[in-house]
Design a protein around this motif. Structure first.
Motif, PDB file in Angstrom:
ATOM      1  N   HIS A  96      12.515 -13.680  -4.319  1.00 56.41           N
ATOM      2  CA  HIS A  96      12.308 -14.683  -5.567  1.00 56.41           C
ATOM      3  C   HIS A  96      11.668 -13.663  -6.600  1.00 56.41           C
ATOM      4  CE1 HIS A  96      13.437 -18.288  -3.432  1.00 56.41           C
ATOM      5  NE2 HIS A  96      12.707 -17.890  -2.436  1.00 56.41           N
ATOM      6  N   VAL A  97      10.870 -13.058  -6.449  1.00 56.86           N
ATOM      7  CA  VAL A  97      10.216 -12.306  -7.570  1.00 56.86           C
ATOM      8  C   VAL A  97      11.343 -11.445  -8.305  1.00 56.86           C
ATOM      9  CG1 VAL A  97       9.348 -10.260  -6.778  1.00 56.86           C
ATOM     10  CG2 VAL A  97       7.792 -11.679  -8.108  1.00 56.86           C
ATOM     11  N   LEU A  98      12.216 -10.986  -7.678  1.00 54.11           N
ATOM     12  CA  LEU A  98      13.411 -10.449  -8.337  1.00 54.11           C
ATOM     13  C   LEU A  98      14.269 -11.175  -9.205  1.00 54.11           C
ATOM     14  CD1 LEU A  98      14.335  -7.434  -5.682  1.00 54.11           C
ATOM     15  CD2 LEU A  98      12.705  -7.200  -7.512  1.00 54.11           C
ATOM     16  N   ALA A  99      14.254 -12.094  -8.671  1.00 48.74           N
ATOM     17  CA  ALA A  99      15.212 -13.204  -9.352  1.00 48.74           C
ATOM     18  C   ALA A  99      14.503 -13.778 -10.421  1.00 48.74           C
ATOM     19  CB  ALA A  99      15.641 -14.362  -8.297  1.00 48.74           C
ATOM     20  N   HIS A 100      13.168 -13.451 -10.447  1.00 46.28           N
ATOM     21  CA  HIS A 100      12.715 -14.023 -11.605  1.00 46.28           C
ATOM     22  C   HIS A 100      12.212 -12.749 -12.580  1.00 46.28           C
ATOM     23  CE1 HIS A 100      10.552 -17.832 -12.535  1.00 46.28           C
ATOM     24  NE2 HIS A 100       9.582 -17.096 -13.324  1.00 46.28           N
ATOM     25  N   GLY A 101      13.020 -11.656 -12.599  1.00 42.36           N
ATOM     26  CA  GLY A 101      13.031 -10.670 -13.548  1.00 42.36           C
ATOM     27  C   GLY A 101      12.247  -9.338 -13.034  1.00 42.36           C
ATOM     28  N   ALA A 102      11.798  -9.248 -12.026  1.00 41.13           N
ATOM     29  CA  ALA A 102      10.960  -8.080 -11.661  1.00 41.13           C
ATOM     30  C   ALA A 102      11.845  -7.114 -11.457  1.00 41.13           C
ATOM     31  CB  ALA A 102       9.972  -8.300 -10.546  1.00 41.13           C
ATOM     32  N   GLN A 103      11.353  -5.680 -11.311  1.00 40.27           N
ATOM     33  CA  GLN A 103      12.196  -4.466 -10.968  1.00 40.27           C
ATOM     34  C   GLN A 103      12.350  -4.111  -9.654  1.00 40.27           C
ATOM     35  OE1 GLN A 103      10.655  -1.198 -12.810  1.00 40.27           O
ATOM     36  NE2 GLN A 103      11.464  -1.605 -14.909  1.00 40.27           N
ATOM     37  N   LYS A 104      13.442  -4.110  -8.890  1.00 45.87           N
ATOM     38  CA  LYS A 104      13.927  -3.666  -7.489  1.00 45.87           C
ATOM     39  C   LYS A 104      13.044  -2.311  -7.162  1.00 45.87           C
ATOM     40  CE  LYS A 104      17.420  -3.589  -4.334  1.00 45.87           C
ATOM     41  NZ  LYS A 104      18.864  -3.619  -4.050  1.00 45.87           N
ATOM     42  N   PRO A 105      12.205  -2.362  -6.163  1.00 43.89           N
ATOM     43  CA  PRO A 105      11.554  -0.963  -5.870  1.00 43.89           C
ATOM     44  C   PRO A 105      12.303  -0.076  -4.885  1.00 43.89           C
ATOM     45  CG  PRO A 105      10.544  -3.015  -4.789  1.00 43.89           C
ATOM     46  CD  PRO A 105      11.595  -3.516  -5.361  1.00 43.89           C
ATOM     47  N   ARG A 132       3.217  -6.383 -10.377  1.00 42.30           N
ATOM     48  CA  ARG A 132       4.282  -7.472 -10.759  1.00 42.30           C
ATOM     49  C   ARG A 132       4.874  -8.071  -9.499  1.00 42.30           C
ATOM     50  NH1 ARG A 132       8.766  -8.475 -15.008  1.00 42.30           N
ATOM     51  NH2 ARG A 132       9.108 -10.981 -14.560  1.00 42.30           N
ATOM     52  N   LEU A 133       5.185  -7.165  -8.697  1.00 38.12           N
ATOM     53  CA  LEU A 133       6.088  -7.649  -7.529  1.00 38.12           C
ATOM     54  C   LEU A 133       5.058  -8.531  -6.795  1.00 38.12           C
ATOM     55  CD1 LEU A 133       7.558  -4.231  -6.225  1.00 38.12           C
ATOM     56  CD2 LEU A 133       8.932  -6.128  -7.371  1.00 38.12           C
ATOM     57  N   ARG A 134       3.832  -8.445  -6.862  1.00 35.36           N
ATOM     58  CA  ARG A 134       2.852  -9.310  -5.922  1.00 35.36           C
ATOM     59  C   ARG A 134       2.477 -10.416  -6.714  1.00 35.36           C
ATOM     60  NH1 ARG A 134       0.232 -12.569  -4.747  1.00 35.36           N
ATOM     61  NH2 ARG A 134      -1.715 -12.745  -3.582  1.00 35.36           N
ATOM     62  N   GLU A 135       2.088 -10.232  -7.933  1.00 37.96           N
ATOM     63  CA  GLU A 135       1.333 -11.078  -8.753  1.00 37.96           C
ATOM     64  C   GLU A 135       2.512 -12.170  -9.399  1.00 37.96           C
ATOM     65  OE1 GLU A 135      -2.843 -10.440 -10.309  1.00 37.96           O
ATOM     66  OE2 GLU A 135      -1.682  -9.074 -11.629  1.00 37.96           O
ATOM     67  N   GLY A 136       3.765 -11.812  -9.503  1.00 42.39           N
ATOM     68  CA  GLY A 136       4.635 -12.664 -10.094  1.00 42.39           C
ATOM     69  C   GLY A 136       5.248 -13.807  -9.042  1.00 42.39           C
ATOM     70  N   ILE A 137       4.653 -13.571  -7.951  1.00 38.77           N
ATOM     71  CA  ILE A 137       5.280 -14.604  -6.814  1.00 38.77           C
ATOM     72  C   ILE A 137       5.098 -15.879  -7.041  1.00 38.77           C
ATOM     73  CG2 ILE A 137       5.280 -15.122  -4.227  1.00 38.77           C
ATOM     74  CD1 ILE A 137       4.320 -12.064  -3.724  1.00 38.77           C
ATOM     75  N   THR A 138       3.866 -16.430  -7.284  1.00 36.56           N
ATOM     76  CA  THR A 138       3.676 -17.800  -7.550  1.00 36.56           C
ATOM     77  C   THR A 138       4.436 -18.347  -8.608  1.00 36.56           C
ATOM     78  OG1 THR A 138       1.238 -17.515  -6.892  1.00 36.56           O
ATOM     79  CG2 THR A 138       1.722 -19.360  -8.064  1.00 36.56           C
ATOM     80  N   GLU A 139       4.456 -17.708  -9.708  1.00 33.32           N
ATOM     81  CA  GLU A 139       5.253 -18.127 -10.800  1.00 33.32           C
ATOM     82  C   GLU A 139       7.003 -18.212 -10.474  1.00 33.32           C
ATOM     83  OE1 GLU A 139       4.234 -16.124 -14.528  1.00 33.32           O
ATOM     84  OE2 GLU A 139       6.044 -16.953 -15.274  1.00 33.32           O
ATOM     85  N   SER A 140       7.117 -17.177  -9.626  1.00 31.89           N
ATOM     86  CA  SER A 140       8.817 -17.175  -9.564  1.00 31.89           C
ATOM     87  C   SER A 140       9.142 -18.419  -8.425  1.00 31.89           C
ATOM     88  CB  SER A 140       8.944 -15.955  -8.566  1.00 31.89           C
ATOM     89  OG  SER A 140       8.531 -15.993  -7.295  1.00 31.89           O
TER      90      SER A 140
END
Ligand code: 2HG
Ligand code: ZN
Length: 471
Positions: free
Chosen positions: A268-277, A331-339
């Motif tokens: 979900h966080v990647l679908a929301h624009g984060a970078q794939k690690p 961002r991969l962790r902190e962006g989860i709720t928003e995603s």
């Protein structure tokens, strides 16, 4: 309009007029759009229906509001950034919302005491900035920093991503001013470090979700900034490896965060624009932050990674080499709720002792797999503190009310598992409206009876954020 609702409107107009008369300078909002905006938090489950919104600008105004509320039997709901996830700031039953939006200033910095005195409506991020101006930090931190307020952090004893090093909000509150239901102003602990003079009412008010009074001022303890740090992301295949990686990291590194999330969260966080690690997908991921001021500390991180790799605990890893890389990993962790927000997630926020995490994870994953075969279930959280977040995503075609009924049935089972593992149904988000039904599973009958008794002493009419925590 029916005759009854006309009578209710006339009664509301009368009590609001009494408030206007008592406090002519008070800013009051009654527009439907304002009632909607200020009457809810991030839960979005209840239809907001407050009487009005008060925006006091001083402690005296808050005291006058409390006196008016007590004279007219009107319930008060304190309101900060309304980023809460448990319905603690929801006003759905004709309450007066007391928004601290205008009480959002830094009042004082004391260099000797290393304290910052602030009004409750100040955003957590503004506190961080104010501390930084004096070369210090306020260490409580989490993703909603830009919009949540200190008053709300205090009401829920907010935790976040650095609890492992610094503890929860309650560790950092040196003093509190509280307006009680009768309109009295309590000046609690007054910044003292040592105070062995009976019950600590400050600590009682922290985490009370506004049920014991309105926080109108807080004196926050500050501390030295941490040394330079690095962030490492691990890819992990087995659930059983998570806490073994934790043990390895903790034995060699000075940790300031140890967080985890699953492949579903990453999706979900990647679908929301984060970078794939990583190129490959793993079932679990760990984000850890640690002191890396010296070469020896940096080398220790590489050693830990190699040790975990050799022991087959991790499949892959990334170590940040710059602040930008550290931010991208966070961002991969902190962006989860928003995603996840668009999926109207049903949230659990649970905790067990760190030592109980492996056994609890086993139980919990079996339970969730069995009970939620049809739903996308996303786990993540502060595993180094024993705090897990479970977000169950609502399928688009399922009605919201039916979805909640299904999730509540499973939460009852989860709550029983927590009781078996001596855990808590809420680690850091609070009970609010969402978790009242489960409070008795992880707090004893005697404890709840005492909590109700305390509440009655502070607020005999039950006007301070009623219906939150318990009925
Ligand atoms: C976090 O840790 C917050 O990111 C929010 O506590 C958790 O959305 C959630 O369930
Ligand atoms: Zn959290």
């Amino acid at each position: 309009m029916t005759e009854t609702s006309e009578r209710i409107d006339a009664a509301s107009a009368k009590v609001l007029n009494a408030l206007r008369l008592a406090l002519p300078s008070l800013r009051l909002l009654t527009d439907p759009a304002d009632l909607e905006h200020y009457g809810r938090d991030w839960t979005r489950r209840w239809a907001p229906a407050p009487l009005a919104i008060a925006l006091p600008a001083s402690i005296e105004e808050v005291q006058a509001i409390a006196r008016w509320a007590s004279a007219h039997g009107i319930a008060l709901v304190p309101s900060g950034g309304r980023t809460g996830l448990s319905g603690g700031a929801v006003a759905a039953r004709g309450e007066l919302v007391v928004s601290f939006e205008r009480m959002n200033r830094v009042l004082d910095f004391n260099a000797v005491d290393r304290t910052l005195t602030v009004q409750p409506g100040i955003a957590l991020e503004a506190v961080h900035k104010a501390a930084a101006e004096h070369g210090l930090i306020y260490p409580v931190d989490f993703a909603a920093r830009g919009s949540c307020s200190i008053g709300g952090n205090i009401a829920t004893n907010a935790g976040g991503i650095r609890v492992i090093r610094y503890g929860n909000t309650r560790e950092w509150i040196a003093g509190l001013k509280l307006v009680t239901a009768s309109g009295d102003l309590l000046d609690l602990n007054r910044g003292l470090i040592k105070n062995s003079s009976g019950y600590d009412l400050r600590q009682l008010a922290i985490g009370a979700e506004g049920t014991l009074g309105l926080v109108v001022e807080a004196t926050l303890r500050l501390t030295d900034p941490p040394p330079p740090s690095q962030v490492m992301l691990f890819a992990v295949s087995e659930m059983a490896a998570l806490m073994r990686v934790f043990a390895a990291c903790r034995s060699r590194l000075n940790l300031s965060a140890f967080e985890f999330f699953t492949d579903r969260a990453l999706h979900h966080v990647l679908a929301h624009g984060a970078q794939k690690p990583f190129d490959d997908v793993s079932k679990y991921y760990i984000v850890t932050e640690f002191d890396a001021a010296t070469e020896a500390q940096q080398q220790a991180a590489i050693d830990v990674f190699e040790q975990c790799l050799n022991e087959g605990l991790v499949n892959d890893g990334v170590l940040s080499q710059s602040e930008a890389q550290a931010a991208a990993l966070w961002r991969l962790r902190e962006g989860i709720t928003e995603s996840l927000a668009a999926h109207q997630p049903y949230k659990n926020d649970v905790s067990v002792r760190i030592s109980a995490v492996p056994a609890f994870l086993e139980d919990m994953s079996a339970l969730l797999a069995r009970e939620y075969p049809q739903f996308d279930v996303v786990w993540f959280g502060h595993i180094g503190d024993g705090n897990l977040h479970i977000n169950v995503l609502k399928p688009a075609e399922l009605a919201a009310a039916e979805f909640v009924v299904q999730c509540e049935r499973v939460t009852k089972l989860l709550s029983a598992a927590l009781a078996r593992h001596a855990g808590s149904i809420s680690a850091e988000h609070g009970i609010g409206l969402v978790k009242k039904a489960y409070l008795a599973d992880t707090r004893s009958t005697e404890e709840i009876a005492l909590m109700r008794g305390v509440r009655r002493v502070f607020d005999p009419q039950g006007l301070m954020n009623p219906g939150k925590l318990f009925d």
